[in-house]
Scaffold this motif. Structure first.
Motif, PDB file in Angstrom:
ATOM      1  N   PHE A 243       0.824  -1.207   0.000  1.00 16.73           N
ATOM      2  CA  PHE A 243       0.000   0.000   0.000  1.00 16.73           C
ATOM      3  C   PHE A 243       0.864   1.265   0.000  1.00 16.73           C
ATOM      4  O   PHE A 243       0.541   2.247  -0.674  1.00 16.73           O
ATOM      5  CB  PHE A 243      -0.942  -0.020   1.224  1.00 16.73           C
ATOM      6  N   GLU A 244       1.972   1.238   0.728  1.00 14.10           N
ATOM      7  CA  GLU A 244       2.864   2.410   0.747  1.00 14.10           C
ATOM      8  C   GLU A 244       3.510   2.618  -0.620  1.00 14.10           C
ATOM      9  O   GLU A 244       3.638   3.733  -1.105  1.00 14.10           O
ATOM     10  CB  GLU A 244       3.947   2.218   1.817  1.00 14.10           C
ATOM     11  N   GLN A 245       3.924   1.505  -1.245  1.00 17.96           N
ATOM     12  CA  GLN A 245       4.570   1.593  -2.565  1.00 17.96           C
ATOM     13  C   GLN A 245       3.650   2.249  -3.591  1.00 17.96           C
ATOM     14  O   GLN A 245       4.096   3.036  -4.421  1.00 17.96           O
ATOM     15  CB  GLN A 245       4.959   0.180  -3.028  1.00 17.96           C
ATOM     16  N   TRP A 246       2.349   1.924  -3.524  1.00 22.35           N
ATOM     17  CA  TRP A 246       1.391   2.467  -4.490  1.00 22.35           C
ATOM     18  C   TRP A 246       0.661   3.704  -3.963  1.00 22.35           C
ATOM     19  O   TRP A 246      -0.306   4.155  -4.562  1.00 22.35           O
ATOM     20  CB  TRP A 246       0.379   1.381  -4.885  1.00 22.35           C
ATOM     21  N   LYS A 247       1.173   4.232  -2.827  1.00 22.96           N
ATOM     22  CA  LYS A 247       0.647   5.482  -2.245  1.00 22.96           C
ATOM     23  C   LYS A 247      -0.859   5.406  -1.994  1.00 22.96           C
ATOM     24  O   LYS A 247      -1.617   6.318  -2.335  1.00 22.96           O
ATOM     25  CB  LYS A 247       0.975   6.672  -3.153  1.00 22.96           C
ATOM     26  N   ILE A 248      -1.281   4.282  -1.408  1.00 15.75           N
ATOM     27  CA  ILE A 248      -2.698   4.106  -1.066  1.00 15.75           C
ATOM     28  C   ILE A 248      -2.825   4.200   0.459  1.00 15.75           C
ATOM     29  O   ILE A 248      -2.258   3.365   1.190  1.00 15.75           O
ATOM     30  CB  ILE A 248      -3.230   2.747  -1.564  1.00 15.75           C
ATOM     31  N   PRO A 249      -3.524   5.212   0.972  1.00 10.53           N
ATOM     32  CA  PRO A 249      -3.635   5.353   2.429  1.00 10.53           C
ATOM     33  C   PRO A 249      -4.564   4.295   3.024  1.00 10.53           C
ATOM     34  O   PRO A 249      -5.490   3.820   2.366  1.00 10.53           O
ATOM     35  CB  PRO A 249      -4.238   6.755   2.598  1.00 10.53           C
ATOM     36  N   HIS A 250      -4.286   3.914   4.293  1.00 12.55           N
ATOM     37  CA  HIS A 250      -5.212   3.030   5.013  1.00 12.55           C
ATOM     38  C   HIS A 250      -5.313   3.545   6.445  1.00 12.55           C
ATOM     39  O   HIS A 250      -4.348   4.102   6.998  1.00 12.55           O
ATOM     40  CB  HIS A 250      -4.770   1.560   4.958  1.00 12.55           C
ATOM     41  N   SER A 251      -6.468   3.369   7.049  1.00 15.25           N
ATOM     42  CA  SER A 251      -6.733   4.018   8.333  1.00 15.25           C
ATOM     43  C   SER A 251      -6.686   3.058   9.512  1.00 15.25           C
ATOM     44  O   SER A 251      -7.048   3.424  10.622  1.00 15.25           O
ATOM     45  CB  SER A 251      -8.101   4.707   8.288  1.00 15.25           C
ATOM     46  N   GLY A 252      -6.259   1.858   9.303  1.00 10.50           N
ATOM     47  CA  GLY A 252      -6.193   0.893  10.403  1.00 10.50           C
ATOM     48  C   GLY A 252      -5.240  -0.223  10.053  1.00 10.50           C
ATOM     49  O   GLY A 252      -4.712  -0.296   8.930  1.00 10.50           O
ATOM     50  N   PRO A 253      -4.983  -1.139  10.983  1.00 17.94           N
ATOM     51  CA  PRO A 253      -4.060  -2.254  10.720  1.00 17.94           C
ATOM     52  C   PRO A 253      -4.675  -3.284   9.773  1.00 17.94           C
ATOM     53  O   PRO A 253      -5.891  -3.341   9.605  1.00 17.94           O
ATOM     54  CB  PRO A 253      -3.856  -2.858  12.113  1.00 17.94           C
ATOM     55  N   PHE A 254      -3.820  -4.082   9.149  1.00 14.18           N
ATOM     56  CA  PHE A 254      -4.286  -5.170   8.286  1.00 14.18           C
ATOM     57  C   PHE A 254      -4.626  -6.373   9.166  1.00 14.18           C
ATOM     58  O   PHE A 254      -3.832  -6.765  10.025  1.00 14.18           O
ATOM     59  CB  PHE A 254      -3.194  -5.565   7.286  1.00 14.18           C
ATOM     60  N   LEU A 255      -5.815  -6.908   8.944  1.00 18.01           N
ATOM     61  CA  LEU A 255      -6.230  -8.110   9.660  1.00 18.01           C
ATOM     62  C   LEU A 255      -5.983  -9.297   8.741  1.00 18.01           C
ATOM     63  O   LEU A 255      -6.734  -9.533   7.780  1.00 18.01           O
ATOM     64  CB  LEU A 255      -7.715  -8.009  10.037  1.00 18.01           C
ATOM     65  N   VAL A 256      -4.874 -10.012   8.950  1.00 14.53           N
ATOM     66  CA  VAL A 256      -4.455 -11.072   8.028  1.00 14.53           C
ATOM     67  C   VAL A 256      -4.966 -12.420   8.523  1.00 14.53           C
ATOM     68  O   VAL A 256      -4.736 -12.811   9.671  1.00 14.53           O
ATOM     69  CB  VAL A 256      -2.920 -11.105   7.893  1.00 14.53           C
ATOM     70  N   LYS A 257      -5.688 -13.115   7.630  1.00 12.65           N
ATOM     71  CA  LYS A 257      -6.192 -14.461   7.919  1.00 12.65           C
ATOM     72  C   LYS A 257      -5.499 -15.448   6.975  1.00 12.65           C
ATOM     73  O   LYS A 257      -4.617 -15.064   6.200  1.00 12.65           O
ATOM     74  CB  LYS A 257      -7.713 -14.507   7.705  1.00 12.65           C
ATOM     75  N   SER A 258      -5.929 -16.683   6.969  1.00  9.82           N
ATOM     76  CA  SER A 258      -5.321 -17.684   6.098  1.00  9.82           C
ATOM     77  C   SER A 258      -5.858 -17.519   4.669  1.00  9.82           C
ATOM     78  O   SER A 258      -6.991 -17.881   4.368  1.00  9.82           O
ATOM     79  CB  SER A 258      -5.648 -19.087   6.622  1.00  9.82           C
ATOM     80  N   GLY A 259      -5.031 -16.932   3.802  1.00  8.59           N
ATOM     81  CA  GLY A 259      -5.412 -16.775   2.388  1.00  8.59           C
ATOM     82  C   GLY A 259      -6.144 -15.486   2.072  1.00  8.59           C
ATOM     83  O   GLY A 259      -6.419 -15.212   0.900  1.00  8.59           O
TER      84      GLY A 259
ATOM     85  N   ALA B 282      -7.239 -11.136   3.714  1.00  6.97           N
ATOM     86  CA  ALA B 282      -7.018 -10.106   4.726  1.00  6.97           C
ATOM     87  C   ALA B 282      -8.073  -9.025   4.589  1.00  6.97           C
ATOM     88  O   ALA B 282      -8.776  -8.934   3.565  1.00  6.97           O
ATOM     89  CB  ALA B 282      -5.613  -9.517   4.567  1.00  6.97           C
ATOM     90  N   PHE B 283      -8.188  -8.173   5.628  1.00  5.85           N
ATOM     91  CA  PHE B 283      -9.102  -7.032   5.610  1.00  5.85           C
ATOM     92  C   PHE B 283      -8.315  -5.782   6.010  1.00  5.85           C
ATOM     93  O   PHE B 283      -7.353  -5.856   6.781  1.00  5.85           O
ATOM     94  CB  PHE B 283     -10.254  -7.221   6.611  1.00  5.85           C
ATOM     95  N   VAL B 284      -8.772  -4.630   5.486  1.00  7.37           N
ATOM     96  CA  VAL B 284      -8.185  -3.357   5.906  1.00  7.37           C
ATOM     97  C   VAL B 284      -9.205  -2.242   5.686  1.00  7.37           C
ATOM     98  O   VAL B 284     -10.051  -2.339   4.789  1.00  7.37           O
ATOM     99  CB  VAL B 284      -6.874  -3.057   5.133  1.00  7.37           C
ATOM    100  N   ASP B 285      -9.121  -1.211   6.522  1.00 14.30           N
ATOM    101  CA  ASP B 285      -9.989  -0.038   6.356  1.00 14.30           C
ATOM    102  C   ASP B 285      -9.227   1.062   5.641  1.00 14.30           C
ATOM    103  O   ASP B 285      -8.033   1.274   5.907  1.00 14.30           O
ATOM    104  CB  ASP B 285     -10.447   0.483   7.719  1.00 14.30           C
ATOM    105  N   CYS B 286      -9.927   1.777   4.740  1.00 11.88           N
ATOM    106  CA  CYS B 286      -9.362   2.951   4.074  1.00 11.88           C
ATOM    107  C   CYS B 286     -10.027   4.203   4.647  1.00 11.88           C
ATOM    108  O   CYS B 286     -11.154   4.139   5.133  1.00 11.88           O
ATOM    109  CB  CYS B 286      -9.598   2.879   2.566  1.00 11.88           C
TER     110      CYS B 286
END
Length: 584
Positions: free
Chosen positions: A22-38, A40-44
């Motif tokens: 997300f940082e490489q493509w300059k996409i902001p996110h407003s919370g941590p990544f919730l990583v599951k098996s296969g 993930a979720f994230v808030d923008c």
């Protein structure tokens, strides 16, 4: 719709890996990544950031050898009737999109989403959950003009929390701007004009209109809710470049005014001293009605707006350039008012023609209306749904039994004074018309010195007849042989075998009366005719263009039926003797 679901995530991927993507493509996110098996979720932070993540990452960016799939995170109970369709071809028309969506059920709303991408994005709400599911299954990955559509569910807040039922139309007001702010699509009738505004601008001002890194043109697009195409590559080296503006009539006018203001400022900055008139491009089919009888419409616009208006001559037209240049001189405010009035007339002419075309075209089988050149190319309403009629077989006389369209001969009668306009300077117009239509077109000699009408002999298959006759009707209108509010009505003669004339008339005149009621043309088979050397008699058809065309097609259909019956009678019956010739 700020929460994202990230699928196809490698087992090796960590929260830090996703953060770095997300940082490489300059996409902001407003919370941590919730990583599951296969997955993930994230808030923008907002919907725009979420859309950017979907557009930039989904199916395009790899992480540990696996292409990420990014879409809106939608709770199962909210996967109901609302879909988002992305990667829509930028020049796709609303009518085509609407027709495609309607194949899967009733569409309650379709709103455009503003994005920074070249392609368009819409949010669609279906009337039923099953319809949305079917559209999702059929359209996701569907190739449209080399663009694979991407379809996903978006949260349907009105979905019932339990059970299969779908919530009512609560909270159904459209969120965000209406679809008239179309970055990639031409809009619906009554929202965005079907006729774009096309203007010519001096090439030296194109850079100022675009602005540094496209900032100026993007700002105009945003402020006027329009889609603007600057055709820089057309006519390389030409002194002027065309600009096409798609929006509502008000949006087109606002964008046009802004462009004129930019050119005036650039002229002052560069000490350009020549006057910069507004140059509007309009299809020749509409110019006659813009001018009006004896130029009355144009004179009124000049008087009302305080401008001077001239129109390029007909001689400048070619088969490949059917547009006339309307040059408006005056101050910016006056030119803006004149543009509104000029385009109002052009749109009225277009809408009138389209209404007639839509009314009658489905009754004329086998014609590719898109190829006729009656309307500007790419015009909404002339897309695949309208232009690609299925082949008609022997229907309507459009095909012979060998499969090729049969050639027909039509005698069309025009005012004698109009012959020069149809022939053109040194015969150029009639040559171009013949080449365009794919028909033989000749003017018969006058029958006497005082003849008020001349006969145009047109020979060619049904589509060629349609093209040629349409252009002749249009030419007479443009050249003001008929009044501004007067329909062009002409008489056409076609010859039919004498034995088939009774079939055209019908028992007690029933068929000919039905023909007249259906087509709005006057159809007459003169009595007591003496058949010519080919044993043929004349059928006379009078009316406006579509009425005449429809009557011609219906009569050819009757003749095709007669021919089929004749052929059936001539076929030897299985196991039987061939029919004996009748004694004279």
């Amino acid at each position: 719709m700020n929460k994202l679901y990230i699928g196809n995530v490698s087992a090796e991927a960590s929260e830090e890996d996703l953060e770095s993507v997300f940082e490489q493509w300059k996409i902001p996110h407003s919370g941590p990544f919730l990583v599951k098996s296969g997955y993930a979720f994230v808030d923008c932070p907002d919907e725009k950031a979420a859309m950017r993540a979907i557009d930039v990452l989904s199916g395009k960016v790899e992480l540990h050898g696996k292409l990420l799939e990014v879409e809106h995170s939608v709770p199962k109970r909210q996967r109901s009737c609302k879909l988002q369709i992305r990667n829509i071809p930028p020049h796709m028309q609303w009518e085509v999109l609407d027709g495609m969506l309607a194949q899967y059920g009733a569409v309650e709303s379709c709103e455009q989403v503003n994005t920074d991408t070249e392609t368009a994005v819409v949010n669609v709400r279906y009337g039923a959950k099953d319809h949305a599911r079917m559209a999702m299954e059929k359209l996701n990955g569907y190739m449209m003009d080399n663009y694979p559509l991407k379809v996903s569910y978006i949260p349907d807040e009105t979905a019932a929390p339990e059970g299969p039922g779908v919530g009512g139309r609560r909270g159904f007001n459209a969120r965000g701007p209406p679809r008239s702010g179309s970055p990639g699509l031409g809009a619906r009738p009554k929202v965005q004009s079907d006729i774009p505004l096309r203007v010519l601008v001096p090439t030296q001002f194109v850079g100022a209109i675009i602005g540094k890194e496209g900032a100026t043109i993007r700002n105009i697009t945003k402020q006027t809710h329009s889609k603007i195409d600057i055709h820089r590559k057309e006519n390389a080296g030409a002194a002027e470049k065309p600009i096409t503006i798609h929006s509502t009539p008000e949006g087109c006018s606002k964008a046009c005014t802004t462009i004129m203001e930019i050119m005036q400022k650039e002229a002052l900055d560069t000490k350009f001293t020549e006057e910069i008139p507004l140059k509007i491009l309009a299809h020749n089919n509409f110019v006659g009605r813009l001018i009006g009888k004896e130029g009355r419409n144009l004179k009124k616009i000049e008087q009302d707006t305080g401008t001077k208006i001239t129109i390029s001559p007909l001689q400048d037209l070619t088969l490949y350039n059917p547009e006339r240049t309307i040059t408006v001189k005056g101050c910016i405010e006056a030119c803006s008012r004149a543009e509104e009035e000029v385009m109002k007339k052009v749109r009225e002419a277009y809408e009138s023609d389209m209404a007639a075309m839509n009314l009658q075209s489905n009754l004329i089988p086998g014609l590719n209306l898109n190829a006729l050149g009656l309307f500007p190319s790419g015009t909404p309403g002339m897309g695949p749904s309208m232009s690609n009629f299925p082949p008609s077989g022997a229907h309507g006389g459009c095909s012979s039994f060998g499969g090729q369209p049969e050639s027909e001969t039509v005698h069309l009668f025009i005012p004698a004074l109009a012959v020069g306009a149809i022939i053109g300077k040194q015969g150029q117009h009639i040559k171009q018309l013949s080449h365009f239509a794919g028909a033989s077109i000749k003017i018969a000699p006058a029958e006497g010195m005082d003849a008020k009408q001349r006969m145009v002999i047109i020979v060619g298959p049904p589509e060629a007849q349609f093209k040629a006759q349409c252009r002749i009707f249009g030419k007479l209108k443009e050249e003001n042989f008929f009044g501004p509010k007067e329909e062009v009505k002409l008489e056409a003669h076609i010859k039919v075998p004498s034995f088939a004339a009774g079939r055209v008339i019908g028992k007690g005149g029933k068929t000919v009366n039905e023909l007249q009621n259906l087509t709005c043309a006057e159809v007459v088979v003169p009595r007591d005719q003496t058949p010519d050397e080919n044993d043929q008699v004349i059928v006379k058809i009078s009316g406006h263009f579509f009425a005449c065309q429809l009557a011609q097609r219906k009569i050819q259909e009757i003749l095709a039926q007669v021919r089929r019956q004749q052929q059936q009678q001539l076929k030897p019956q299985p196991g039987g003797q061939p029919p004996m010739p009748r004694r004279k």
